[in-house]
Design a protein around this motif. Sequence first.
Motif, PDB file in Angstrom:
ATOM      1  N   ASP A  10      -2.146   8.211  14.884  1.00 24.77           N
ATOM      2  CA  ASP A  10      -1.705   9.054  13.784  1.00 24.77           C
ATOM      3  C   ASP A  10      -2.025  10.532  13.982  1.00 24.77           C
ATOM      4  O   ASP A  10      -1.719  11.358  13.157  1.00 24.77           O
ATOM      5  CB  ASP A  10      -2.278   8.560  12.453  1.00 24.77           C
ATOM      6  CG  ASP A  10      -3.790   8.578  12.420  1.00 24.77           C
ATOM      7  OD1 ASP A  10      -4.411   8.488  13.480  1.00 24.77           O
ATOM      8  OD2 ASP A  10      -4.335   8.698  11.318  1.00 24.77           O
ATOM      9  N   PHE A  11      -2.641  10.880  15.078  1.00 20.61           N
ATOM     10  CA  PHE A  11      -2.842  12.271  15.448  1.00 20.61           C
ATOM     11  C   PHE A  11      -2.902  12.330  16.968  1.00 20.61           C
ATOM     12  O   PHE A  11      -2.994  11.326  17.637  1.00 20.61           O
ATOM     13  CB  PHE A  11      -4.096  12.870  14.791  1.00 20.61           C
ATOM     14  CG  PHE A  11      -5.353  12.088  15.064  1.00 20.61           C
ATOM     15  CD1 PHE A  11      -6.170  12.414  16.111  1.00 20.61           C
ATOM     16  CD2 PHE A  11      -5.696  11.008  14.265  1.00 20.61           C
ATOM     17  CE1 PHE A  11      -7.309  11.695  16.365  1.00 20.61           C
ATOM     18  CE2 PHE A  11      -6.841  10.284  14.507  1.00 20.61           C
ATOM     19  CZ  PHE A  11      -7.649  10.626  15.559  1.00 20.61           C
ATOM     20  N   ALA A  27     -10.048  14.440  19.832  1.00 24.21           N
ATOM     21  CA  ALA A  27      -9.785  14.212  18.413  1.00 24.21           C
ATOM     22  C   ALA A  27      -9.795  12.707  18.193  1.00 24.21           C
ATOM     23  O   ALA A  27      -9.204  11.960  18.968  1.00 24.21           O
ATOM     24  CB  ALA A  27      -8.427  14.797  18.019  1.00 24.21           C
ATOM     25  N   ARG A  29     -11.234   9.402  15.061  1.00 19.35           N
ATOM     26  CA  ARG A  29     -11.857   9.052  13.785  1.00 19.35           C
ATOM     27  C   ARG A  29     -13.146   8.297  14.093  1.00 19.35           C
ATOM     28  O   ARG A  29     -13.207   7.533  15.044  1.00 19.35           O
ATOM     29  CB  ARG A  29     -10.944   8.139  12.957  1.00 19.35           C
ATOM     30  CG  ARG A  29      -9.707   8.827  12.464  1.00 19.35           C
ATOM     31  CD  ARG A  29      -8.954   7.923  11.490  1.00 19.35           C
ATOM     32  NE  ARG A  29      -7.669   8.507  11.211  1.00 19.35           N
ATOM     33  CZ  ARG A  29      -7.453   9.474  10.318  1.00 19.35           C
ATOM     34  NH1 ARG A  29      -8.465   9.951   9.632  1.00 19.35           N
ATOM     35  NH2 ARG A  29      -6.250   9.953  10.118  1.00 19.35           N
ATOM     36  N   ARG A  34     -13.585   9.119   9.241  1.00 20.78           N
ATOM     37  CA  ARG A  34     -13.554  10.572   9.187  1.00 20.78           C
ATOM     38  C   ARG A  34     -12.917  11.143  10.452  1.00 20.78           C
ATOM     39  O   ARG A  34     -13.423  10.954  11.549  1.00 20.78           O
ATOM     40  CB  ARG A  34     -14.968  11.127   9.016  1.00 20.78           C
ATOM     41  CG  ARG A  34     -15.602  10.696   7.705  1.00 20.78           C
ATOM     42  CD  ARG A  34     -17.027  11.136   7.612  1.00 20.78           C
ATOM     43  NE  ARG A  34     -17.816  10.414   8.630  1.00 20.78           N
ATOM     44  CZ  ARG A  34     -19.131  10.369   8.660  1.00 20.78           C
ATOM     45  NH1 ARG A  34     -19.826  11.006   7.749  1.00 20.78           N
ATOM     46  NH2 ARG A  34     -19.759   9.686   9.586  1.00 20.78           N
ATOM     47  N   GLN A  35     -11.807  11.830  10.275  1.00 19.28           N
ATOM     48  CA  GLN A  35     -11.095  12.445  11.390  1.00 19.28           C
ATOM     49  C   GLN A  35     -11.810  13.728  11.771  1.00 19.28           C
ATOM     50  O   GLN A  35     -12.390  14.413  10.929  1.00 19.28           O
ATOM     51  CB  GLN A  35      -9.642  12.735  10.989  1.00 19.28           C
ATOM     52  CG  GLN A  35      -8.737  13.124  12.136  1.00 19.28           C
ATOM     53  CD  GLN A  35      -8.706  14.618  12.417  1.00 19.28           C
ATOM     54  OE1 GLN A  35      -8.905  15.435  11.551  1.00 19.28           O
ATOM     55  NE2 GLN A  35      -8.458  14.955  13.655  1.00 19.28           N
ATOM     56  N   ARG A  52     -15.216  18.714  11.468  1.00 22.99           N
ATOM     57  CA  ARG A  52     -14.654  17.746  10.525  1.00 22.99           C
ATOM     58  C   ARG A  52     -13.852  18.563   9.522  1.00 22.99           C
ATOM     59  O   ARG A  52     -14.424  19.310   8.730  1.00 22.99           O
ATOM     60  CB  ARG A  52     -15.742  16.946   9.826  1.00 22.99           C
ATOM     61  CG  ARG A  52     -16.379  15.949  10.758  1.00 22.99           C
ATOM     62  CD  ARG A  52     -16.866  14.745   9.974  1.00 22.99           C
ATOM     63  NE  ARG A  52     -17.523  13.816  10.861  1.00 22.99           N
ATOM     64  CZ  ARG A  52     -18.816  13.521  10.789  1.00 22.99           C
ATOM     65  NH1 ARG A  52     -19.583  14.057   9.877  1.00 22.99           N
ATOM     66  NH2 ARG A  52     -19.319  12.658  11.631  1.00 22.99           N
ATOM     67  N   PRO A  53     -12.537  18.454   9.567  1.00 26.76           N
ATOM     68  CA  PRO A  53     -11.699  19.281   8.705  1.00 26.76           C
ATOM     69  C   PRO A  53     -11.802  18.888   7.231  1.00 26.76           C
ATOM     70  O   PRO A  53     -12.218  17.778   6.900  1.00 26.76           O
ATOM     71  CB  PRO A  53     -10.290  19.038   9.233  1.00 26.76           C
ATOM     72  CG  PRO A  53     -10.354  17.706   9.875  1.00 26.76           C
ATOM     73  CD  PRO A  53     -11.746  17.560  10.407  1.00 26.76           C
ATOM     74  N   THR A  57      -6.310  18.266   5.762  1.00 23.31           N
ATOM     75  CA  THR A  57      -6.043  19.047   6.970  1.00 23.31           C
ATOM     76  C   THR A  57      -6.457  18.234   8.186  1.00 23.31           C
ATOM     77  O   THR A  57      -7.116  17.201   8.061  1.00 23.31           O
ATOM     78  CB  THR A  57      -6.803  20.387   6.969  1.00 23.31           C
ATOM     79  OG1 THR A  57      -8.206  20.120   6.991  1.00 23.31           O
ATOM     80  CG2 THR A  57      -6.462  21.227   5.754  1.00 23.31           C
ATOM     81  N   ARG A  58      -6.076  18.705   9.360  1.00 23.02           N
ATOM     82  CA  ARG A  58      -6.412  18.002  10.600  1.00 23.02           C
ATOM     83  C   ARG A  58      -6.975  18.963  11.628  1.00 23.02           C
ATOM     84  O   ARG A  58      -6.609  20.120  11.663  1.00 23.02           O
ATOM     85  CB  ARG A  58      -5.167  17.352  11.203  1.00 23.02           C
ATOM     86  CG  ARG A  58      -4.652  16.216  10.414  1.00 23.02           C
ATOM     87  CD  ARG A  58      -3.493  15.590  11.105  1.00 23.02           C
ATOM     88  NE  ARG A  58      -3.096  14.413  10.357  1.00 23.02           N
ATOM     89  CZ  ARG A  58      -2.329  13.484  10.817  1.00 23.02           C
ATOM     90  NH1 ARG A  58      -1.829  13.587  12.024  1.00 23.02           N
ATOM     91  NH2 ARG A  58      -2.019  12.445  10.082  1.00 23.02           N
ATOM     92  N   GLN A  60      -7.008  18.957  15.708  1.00 20.46           N
ATOM     93  CA  GLN A  60      -6.429  18.200  16.820  1.00 20.46           C
ATOM     94  C   GLN A  60      -6.268  19.066  18.055  1.00 20.46           C
ATOM     95  O   GLN A  60      -6.406  20.279  17.992  1.00 20.46           O
ATOM     96  CB  GLN A  60      -5.098  17.584  16.414  1.00 20.46           C
ATOM     97  CG  GLN A  60      -4.079  18.565  15.913  1.00 20.46           C
ATOM     98  CD  GLN A  60      -2.890  17.858  15.278  1.00 20.46           C
ATOM     99  OE1 GLN A  60      -2.976  16.725  14.843  1.00 20.46           O
ATOM    100  NE2 GLN A  60      -1.772  18.528  15.235  1.00 20.46           N
TER     101      GLN A  60
END
Length: 69
Positions: A10-11, A27, A29, A34-35, A52-53, A57-58, A60
Motif C-alpha cells: 500500500d506504499f 518505508a 509498517r 504504524r507507517q 513517523r508521519p 500523511t505518508r 515514503q
Amino acid sequence: MSPELIWGHDFYLRPSLSSDGRSIVLAARDKKGRQGIYTVDARTAVVTPVVRPEAGTRAQLPFWSPDGK
C-alpha cells in the motif's frame, strides 16, 4: 532473526543500503500498524524508527544522503 516490520503493497518500498553496509533504510509498517521510515541494522536486525508521519500523511521513498545521513 526478523525485524519487527510488515512490508505491504500500500506504499512504495525502496530499501536503501548505507554506504558503510551497516544499515538499511526503508518505508514499512511496524507490527502495531504504524507507517513510517525505519532503519534496520544489517547485522542485528534491530529496527529504529526515523520518521513517523502524522495521521493522514505518508513518509515514503527514503534514501541515504551523500554524507551517509
